[in-house]
Design an enzyme around this catalytic site. Sequence first.
Site, mmCIF file in Angstrom:
data_model
loop_
_atom_site.group_PDB
_atom_site.id
_atom_site.type_symbol
_atom_site.label_atom_id
_atom_site.label_comp_id
_atom_site.label_asym_id
_atom_site.label_seq_id
_atom_site.Cartn_x
_atom_site.Cartn_y
_atom_site.Cartn_z
ATOM 1 C CD GLU A 168 40.861 41.335 28.186
ATOM 2 O OE1 GLU A 168 41.571 41.090 29.177
ATOM 3 O OE2 GLU A 168 41.201 41.105 27.023
ATOM 4 N NE ARG A 176 44.035 35.355 39.778
ATOM 5 C CZ ARG A 176 43.670 36.182 38.812
ATOM 6 N NH1 ARG A 176 44.170 37.396 38.747
ATOM 7 N NH2 ARG A 176 42.808 35.806 37.905
ATOM 8 C CE LYS A 188 38.019 36.766 32.129
ATOM 9 N NZ LYS A 188 38.301 38.073 31.532
HETATM 10 P P1 ATP Z 1 42.297 37.518 32.060
HETATM 11 O O1 ATP Z 1 43.202 36.350 32.161
HETATM 12 O O2 ATP Z 1 41.394 37.446 30.899
HETATM 13 O O3 ATP Z 1 42.940 38.859 32.264
HETATM 14 P P2 ATP Z 1 41.037 38.067 34.557
HETATM 15 O O4 ATP Z 1 40.617 37.001 35.484
HETATM 16 O O5 ATP Z 1 42.086 39.020 34.973
HETATM 17 O O6 ATP Z 1 41.367 37.284 33.284
HETATM 18 P P3 ATP Z 1 39.322 40.330 33.970
HETATM 19 O O7 ATP Z 1 38.106 40.343 33.165
HETATM 20 O O8 ATP Z 1 40.456 41.160 33.533
HETATM 21 O O9 ATP Z 1 39.757 38.815 34.081
HETATM 22 O O10 ATP Z 1 38.978 40.597 35.494
HETATM 23 C C1 ATP Z 1 38.129 41.629 35.933
HETATM 24 C C2 ATP Z 1 38.467 41.953 37.357
HETATM 25 O O11 ATP Z 1 38.294 40.821 38.187
HETATM 26 C C3 ATP Z 1 39.904 42.391 37.505
HETATM 27 O O12 ATP Z 1 39.938 43.550 38.308
HETATM 28 C C4 ATP Z 1 40.570 41.224 38.144
HETATM 29 O O13 ATP Z 1 41.649 41.634 38.917
HETATM 30 C C5 ATP Z 1 39.436 40.618 38.986
HETATM 31 N N1 ATP Z 1 39.665 39.202 39.201
HETATM 32 C C6 ATP Z 1 39.798 38.247 38.275
HETATM 33 N N2 ATP Z 1 40.049 37.060 38.829
HETATM 34 C C7 ATP Z 1 40.065 37.240 40.171
HETATM 35 C C8 ATP Z 1 40.274 36.393 41.299
HETATM 36 N N3 ATP Z 1 40.534 35.098 41.155
HETATM 37 N N4 ATP Z 1 40.216 36.941 42.527
HETATM 38 C C9 ATP Z 1 39.948 38.235 42.672
HETATM 39 N N5 ATP Z 1 39.744 39.090 41.664
HETATM 40 C C10 ATP Z 1 39.803 38.623 40.413
HETATM 41 MG MG MG Z 2 42.666 40.746 33.419
#
Ligand code: ATP
Ligand code: MG
Length: 602
Positions: free
Chosen positions: A65, A304, A314
């Site tokens: 995102e 995660r 974020k």
């Molecule tokens: P938000 O809180 O804005 O949703 P987010 O960390 O989920 O934050 P995205 O931009 O939606 O951010 O994440 C893009 C991809 O990265 C998604 O598929 C998410 O699952 C993965 N991702 C984000 N953080 C992690 C993490 N700590 N470990 C593994 N994958 C992650």
């Molecule tokens: Mg997300």
Amino acid sequence: MSATSSAPSDGAAKPVHNFLRAIIERELAEGVYGQRQWGGSPGDAAHHAAGAADPAPVRLRFPPEPNGYLHVGHAKSICLNFGLARDFGGVCHLRFDDTNPEKEEQEYVDAIVEMVRWLGWDWTAQVAGQAVEHKYYASNYFDVMYRAAEHLIERGLAYVDEQTPEQMRANRGDFTTPGTDSPFRGRTPAENLARFREMRDGVHADGAMVLRAKIDMAAPNINLRDPAIYRIRRAHHHNTGDRWCIYPMYTFAHPIEDALENITHSICTLEFEDQRPFYDWLLARLGEGGLINTPPPKQHEFGRLNLSYVVTSKRKLKALVDEGIVSGWDDPRMPTLAGMRRRGYPAAAVRKFAEDTGASKTNAWIEYSVLEGCVRAELDGSAARAMAVIHPVRLKLTNWAELFGADHLEPCEAPAHPHHPELGTRRFSLGPEVWVEADDYADVPPKGFFRLFPGNKVRLKYGMVIECTGAEKDADGRVTAVLATVVPDTKSGTPGADAVKVKGVITWVGVHDGQPAELRLFDRLFTEAQPDAGDRDFRDVLNPLSRQIVTGYVEPSVMQAAADVRFQFERHGYFVTDRLDHRAGQPVINRVCGLKDSFGGK
Ligand code: ATP
Ligand code: MG
């Protein structure tokens, strides 16, 4: 025909096996997606039906995102998705999941593109000799999403609900109580369609009503109790401008995005596990209705990544930037990819870290020392060696003039890298005065101290053996210069140089040819391994010494280095010339990490 995305090949190492690989291997063997066609770009069922067999055996995606900068957790997801695509000869799409108009900005889109590239991945695939860029925006699918919503309405599978948010929440029930049907649930498709079009046409106020899928208000999984799929929100969108005043909810949009892009394996983090039944429900309905290609993609969840001593939310990272706690998203203490790059972490080390930590079904906490270990391993083999003095004090060789003449400079040389003779030698010279580390001198040596103290002999590395004779001090008793005499005929590399045995070897930089350098000494940003554990405010556990800026001295080989060049400063650790602030002749250098683990790992 190959559709493989170009990607780094990190040696011939066998990929670490994980449950996702096992699933892909099995599905490829069974030919689950073997019959699908690809229309050359994302689209609905008709679009793909007009295409040829999909040249990619697997399609994955990384769907950020664009509401912030990528961090180390994203690196994990990027390497997993792009890595699986590479290993199975498929492609990985970069998709901006930009269906939420409020928080998304072009700045973030650009930064994400830059950092995925920096990590070494590419979404450009070669299809039949043509370069195809698999970079997509979910907001380009708003039309199809809207059609999908009308389709559900027409089939009696969605309705417009005018309950207040409070009523909706109350009627949803909880884990022990089934939900209660909305009074609007029994509306006819025609009524719902008319209402939904009014929503689209801006007849109703923001939040006045939502479109909900009609599934089961008593479902044990609360996500299936008629989830909201469209809401009214008058907000300017970075891509579609003011064209829409209704926006799809993430849970509705994401499966459709995957389906339109012919994704085979939609990999996400564990918190989406409970959403999977809705993902499957929605795509099954749209498949039956002939709207999307079949068989539809499947969602798979992995744990995660949580890294000790950092925060990866974020929102919290943004707070660190907005409140000026760090200098920006690329502050070298930030766990963002931009921060890690500026800190001097090689992309290959970050990839190795992502690979080594695998993919599992639990949310793991990984020690920061594991990441630093990957950085060190990568840099040990590649970073040129150099000498630098970080906390300098002057050392005067009081018999220099007598032995060699006051103006004499003795040329010295050292290998640029002990295991890479092809990198050549570095040259510098020894003169009557050199900089040494202030803490390499002690009036009275503590136990086990073999460096400079009166009466002790040490070797100036690559130079000569010297004998310390004392120190000059100011009125407050602070050492202003260390004094020593050269022991004749001990120059490194000359016959008999080793006749005088010493226990200590000191690194140094000549006063005449050393260059002052701004050294930015970074350390962990937080003093606690889990800075945001429980209710704790991460601001309460900031490390006051996470950045110290000092003026040190570096040897001539460092002075002329370009920006973003890594060195190992002997005895001190790994350093990088800052990619933005460094100039040849005016060095600005960041500490990447020490030579040994300081995080308590093994
Ligand atoms: P938000 O809180 O804005 O949703 P987010 O960390 O989920 O934050 P995205 O931009 O939606 O951010 O994440 C893009 C991809 O990265 C998604 O598929 C998410 O699952 C993965 N991702 C984000 N953080 C992690 C993490 N700590 N470990 C593994 N994958 C992650
Ligand atoms: Mg997300």
